[in-house]
Scaffold this active site. Sequence first.
Site, PDB file in Angstrom:
ATOM      1  N   ASP A  60       0.904  -1.388  -0.011  1.00  0.00           N
ATOM      2  CA  ASP A  60       0.329   0.142  -0.116  1.00  0.00           C
ATOM      3  C   ASP A  60       1.645   1.254  -0.736  1.00  0.00           C
ATOM      4  OD1 ASP A  60      -2.594   1.459   0.354  1.00  0.00           O
ATOM      5  OD2 ASP A  60      -1.823   2.228   1.742  1.00  0.00           O
ATOM      6  N   TYR A  65       2.814  10.470   1.134  1.00  0.00           N
ATOM      7  CA  TYR A  65       3.656   9.717   1.953  1.00  0.00           C
ATOM      8  C   TYR A  65       5.003  10.374   1.010  1.00  0.00           C
ATOM      9  CZ  TYR A  65       0.356   6.466   3.424  1.00  0.00           C
ATOM     10  OH  TYR A  65      -0.270   5.379   4.065  1.00  0.00           O
ATOM     11  N   LYS A  91      -3.961   6.065  -2.938  1.00  0.00           N
ATOM     12  CA  LYS A  91      -5.036   6.571  -1.993  1.00  0.00           C
ATOM     13  C   LYS A  91      -5.061   8.161  -3.943  1.00  0.00           C
ATOM     14  CE  LYS A  91      -3.986   5.020   1.639  1.00  0.00           C
ATOM     15  NZ  LYS A  91      -2.392   4.260   1.574  1.00  0.00           N
ATOM     16  N   ALA A 254      13.590   1.217  28.055  1.00  0.00           N
ATOM     17  CA  ALA A 254      13.843   3.117  28.399  1.00  0.00           C
ATOM     18  C   ALA A 254      14.720   3.496  27.134  1.00  0.00           C
ATOM     19  CB  ALA A 254      15.236   2.373  29.185  1.00  0.00           C
TER      20      ALA A 254
END
Length: 349
Positions: A60, A65, A91, A254
């Site tokens: 996808d 992006y 998209k 951490a």
Amino acid sequence: MNGDTQDAVTRRRKIGRTDLEVTALSLGTAPLGGLYHELTEDEARATVDAAWQAGIRFFDTAPHYGHTKAEHRLGDALRRHARSDYVLSTKVGRRFVPRTAPDDGSEGWAAPLPFQAIYDYTYDGILRSFEDSQQRLGMIDIDIVLIHDIGRVTHGEKNAHYWRQLTNEGGFRALDELKQSRGVKAVGLGVNEGAAVREAMAEYDIDCALLAGRYTLLEQNTLDDLLPECEQRGVSILLGGAFNSGILARGLDADAQGDLKFNYGDAPKEIVDRVARLERICREYGVALSTAALQFPYAHKVVATVLMGARKPEEVRENAASFATPVPSALWDALRAAGLLHEKAPTPQ
């Protein structure tokens, strides 16, 4: 990649009522566009290659992006393979034009290409966006087309304006044309909110929705409304964001303190506390939190695939192995007993 991992990754489910099938694990390409961190062309290619080697056959992408960067990179990596061997989605809803002002970095893209978005959900806008994607990918055949980021989360008060472009200015009609004459096999939404999917289903017969988050170890309210309605209507969920932007991938290590992301922002205290509880129980059963997070959504039958984001081959291989790692059923029972799983949530067998 061992056989058990391949078998887990390559399981297939159909998209809605179509004949299109996708692998259980799939690759989302926001990281290829430089989400939060840039990567080189070679790193992007190697990441897609690792996904292919793991058995992933659904990829996808989106113009958004990296401001078209991910489409270029994904197309370059996939064109070496036979087009019939994989499923591809992109998209529509944003058209990209040359940038007129410097990028301010607010969208999180590292070194995006020099283009800026114009939202356009009209008939002409969607068809033009689709054709632009074909050129960037270097491919004519795109299997799935998704309306990107319609909804109040993205548009706020302007959402009604953009929604009218879909309903009154031909946006949904453009999806019909893409299916009828442009070779597209399935259409739907790519969004971050369940409400937008429900509104779309009331107006138009979508096949699927790529939902980022909203059904994860941290978020399961969609079991009360969206997922039952999808099941009733025969709409598949392509589940993105299984790690909720990373906090379920690394846990409260951490090294991650101070950089704990939840749904594209800094994780609030209640989420951090919930992750700590999830992590503690997973540790008791010898299961990595990321393994539980990746496997959990696929237990629901409306989830056709779980999309993972990766920026290097090692992450692909780790996620593929996690997706196949045996998880004792007692872990899911313990999470439910601790109130961390919705009472209606199915769990992996």
